[in-house]
Design a protein around this motif. Structure first.
Motif, PDB file in Angstrom:
ATOM      1  N   GLU A 115     -38.728 -26.245 -25.324  1.00 28.16           N
ATOM      2  CA  GLU A 115     -37.948 -26.784 -26.437  1.00 28.16           C
ATOM      3  C   GLU A 115     -38.185 -28.279 -26.516  1.00 28.16           C
ATOM      4  O   GLU A 115     -38.322 -28.946 -25.487  1.00 28.16           O
ATOM      5  CB  GLU A 115     -36.450 -26.527 -26.232  1.00 28.16           C
ATOM      6  CG  GLU A 115     -36.074 -25.081 -26.209  1.00 28.16           C
ATOM      7  CD  GLU A 115     -34.587 -24.850 -25.954  1.00 28.16           C
ATOM      8  OE1 GLU A 115     -33.853 -25.831 -25.649  1.00 28.16           O
ATOM      9  OE2 GLU A 115     -34.163 -23.693 -26.045  1.00 28.16           O
ATOM     10  N   GLU A 134     -38.201 -33.742 -41.449  1.00 28.97           N
ATOM     11  CA  GLU A 134     -38.992 -32.684 -40.831  1.00 28.97           C
ATOM     12  C   GLU A 134     -39.958 -33.352 -39.864  1.00 28.97           C
ATOM     13  O   GLU A 134     -40.832 -34.125 -40.277  1.00 28.97           O
ATOM     14  CB  GLU A 134     -39.759 -31.903 -41.891  1.00 28.97           C
ATOM     15  CG  GLU A 134     -38.864 -31.105 -42.810  1.00 28.97           C
ATOM     16  CD  GLU A 134     -39.643 -30.371 -43.890  1.00 28.97           C
ATOM     17  OE1 GLU A 134     -40.855 -30.624 -44.080  1.00 28.97           O
ATOM     18  OE2 GLU A 134     -39.024 -29.535 -44.564  1.00 28.97           O
ATOM     19  N   THR A 136     -42.826 -32.792 -37.335  1.00 29.46           N
ATOM     20  CA  THR A 136     -43.850 -31.829 -36.918  1.00 29.46           C
ATOM     21  C   THR A 136     -44.449 -32.320 -35.603  1.00 29.46           C
ATOM     22  O   THR A 136     -44.779 -33.500 -35.465  1.00 29.46           O
ATOM     23  CB  THR A 136     -44.939 -31.700 -37.997  1.00 29.46           C
ATOM     24  OG1 THR A 136     -44.305 -31.326 -39.229  1.00 29.46           O
ATOM     25  CG2 THR A 136     -45.972 -30.642 -37.632  1.00 29.46           C
ATOM     26  N   GLU A 149     -45.255 -26.860 -34.375  1.00 30.65           N
ATOM     27  CA  GLU A 149     -43.870 -26.512 -34.701  1.00 30.65           C
ATOM     28  C   GLU A 149     -43.259 -27.650 -35.507  1.00 30.65           C
ATOM     29  O   GLU A 149     -43.761 -28.772 -35.500  1.00 30.65           O
ATOM     30  CB  GLU A 149     -43.044 -26.299 -33.425  1.00 30.65           C
ATOM     31  CG  GLU A 149     -43.487 -25.143 -32.566  1.00 30.65           C
ATOM     32  CD  GLU A 149     -43.040 -23.795 -33.086  1.00 30.65           C
ATOM     33  OE1 GLU A 149     -42.285 -23.726 -34.076  1.00 30.65           O
ATOM     34  OE2 GLU A 149     -43.445 -22.789 -32.494  1.00 30.65           O
ATOM     35  N   THR A 150     -42.142 -27.352 -36.165  1.00 30.14           N
ATOM     36  CA  THR A 150     -41.413 -28.373 -36.921  1.00 30.14           C
ATOM     37  C   THR A 150     -39.930 -28.290 -36.576  1.00 30.14           C
ATOM     38  O   THR A 150     -39.360 -27.191 -36.571  1.00 30.14           O
ATOM     39  CB  THR A 150     -41.605 -28.188 -38.441  1.00 30.14           C
ATOM     40  OG1 THR A 150     -42.996 -28.288 -38.736  1.00 30.14           O
ATOM     41  CG2 THR A 150     -40.852 -29.243 -39.228  1.00 30.14           C
ATOM     42  N   ALA A 151     -39.339 -29.434 -36.300  1.00 31.02           N
ATOM     43  CA  ALA A 151     -37.896 -29.540 -36.067  1.00 31.02           C
ATOM     44  C   ALA A 151     -37.304 -30.283 -37.258  1.00 31.02           C
ATOM     45  O   ALA A 151     -37.985 -31.096 -37.891  1.00 31.02           O
ATOM     46  CB  ALA A 151     -37.611 -30.289 -34.776  1.00 31.02           C
ATOM     47  N   GLU A 152     -36.041 -30.004 -37.574  1.00 33.99           N
ATOM     48  CA  GLU A 152     -35.365 -30.698 -38.678  1.00 33.99           C
ATOM     49  C   GLU A 152     -34.212 -31.513 -38.132  1.00 33.99           C
ATOM     50  O   GLU A 152     -33.340 -30.991 -37.434  1.00 33.99           O
ATOM     51  CB  GLU A 152     -34.830 -29.699 -39.711  1.00 33.99           C
ATOM     52  CG  GLU A 152     -35.885 -29.097 -40.573  1.00 33.99           C
ATOM     53  CD  GLU A 152     -35.311 -28.275 -41.717  1.00 33.99           C
ATOM     54  OE1 GLU A 152     -34.092 -27.994 -41.727  1.00 33.99           O
ATOM     55  OE2 GLU A 152     -36.098 -27.910 -42.598  1.00 33.99           O
ATOM     56  N   TYR A 161     -34.357 -26.502 -34.349  1.00 32.72           N
ATOM     57  CA  TYR A 161     -35.735 -26.161 -33.988  1.00 32.72           C
ATOM     58  C   TYR A 161     -35.757 -24.731 -33.477  1.00 32.72           C
ATOM     59  O   TYR A 161     -34.710 -24.120 -33.193  1.00 32.72           O
ATOM     60  CB  TYR A 161     -36.282 -27.111 -32.917  1.00 32.72           C
ATOM     61  CG  TYR A 161     -35.446 -27.112 -31.666  1.00 32.72           C
ATOM     62  CD1 TYR A 161     -35.650 -26.163 -30.666  1.00 32.72           C
ATOM     63  CD2 TYR A 161     -34.429 -28.025 -31.491  1.00 32.72           C
ATOM     64  CE1 TYR A 161     -34.863 -26.139 -29.530  1.00 32.72           C
ATOM     65  CE2 TYR A 161     -33.635 -28.023 -30.369  1.00 32.72           C
ATOM     66  CZ  TYR A 161     -33.860 -27.071 -29.385  1.00 32.72           C
ATOM     67  OH  TYR A 161     -33.065 -27.046 -28.271  1.00 32.72           O
TER      68      TYR A 161
END
Length: 187
Positions: A115, A134, A136, A149-152, A161
């Motif tokens: 993570e 966003e 990336t 992956e992309t987390a917001e 995520y």
């Protein structure tokens, strides 16, 4: 001829007609009491309302000065400035990976769940609270190649995520991460 004798007369008077029943005053008493209670409630309400709207307070009698009027007029003419926020980019964050699961299969390698741990390098209060960022990132170490992956990031501090599941070639494979892009969307 016959001697007819009249019927004997009684010595007592005929019975008096039954007395007319007196109308009960109970209903009148109940109605009168109810009217008195309603009048008391209404009067109390009027007193409470009038005491709440007490006009005995001294009124302000000072006239506004010319400078007060000028300031008020100037404030009305100037638009409220838009708040400014820091620009958020790739260099605004550091990222690390936290391993949450690892299952190794000897020489066959390992399945690892990681993570992102993002840290904003500035003041999070300076980030636009209405924007969604966003972020990336690229996870390296999977035997099939990099995993993107992309987390917001929203509300300045809320990060959403999906954990990444990667398969490494061996237990000694180093897993690394790098931010590749940051895109701001306003809502």
């Amino acid at each position: 001829m016959s001697d007819a004798t009249p019927p004997p007369m009684h010595d007592f008077p005929p019975p008096a007609p039954p007395p007319t029943p007196k109308k009960s005053r109970t209903n009148a008493v109940i109605i009168g009491s109810a009217a008195a209670v309603i009048a008391a409630v209404v009067a109390t309400g009027i007193i409470v309302v009038q005491s709440g709207n007490d006009d005995s307070k001294p009124a302000a009698t000072a006239e506004p000065s010319a400078t007060d009027e000028d300031v008020t007029a100037a404030d009305a003419d100037e638009p409220t400035p838009e708040p400014t926020y820091e620009e958020v980019g790739v260099d605004s964050f550091t990222i690390d990976l936290r391993t949450t699961e690892r299952q190794c299969f000897g020489s066959a390698g390992c399945n690892v769940t990681v993570e992102p741990e993002l840290t904003y390098l500035g003041d999070s209060g300076a980030i636009d609270p209405d924007a969604v960022y966003e972020i990336t990132y690229e996870v390296r170490g999977d035997q099939s190649g990099p995993v993107i992956e992309t987390a917001e990031l929203s509300d300045q501090t809320s990060l959403n995520y999906t954990p990444s599941l990667i398969s490494t070639a061996s237990a000694g494979t180093k897993v690394s991460v790098k931010i590749t892009d940051v895109l701001a969307r306003a809502y």
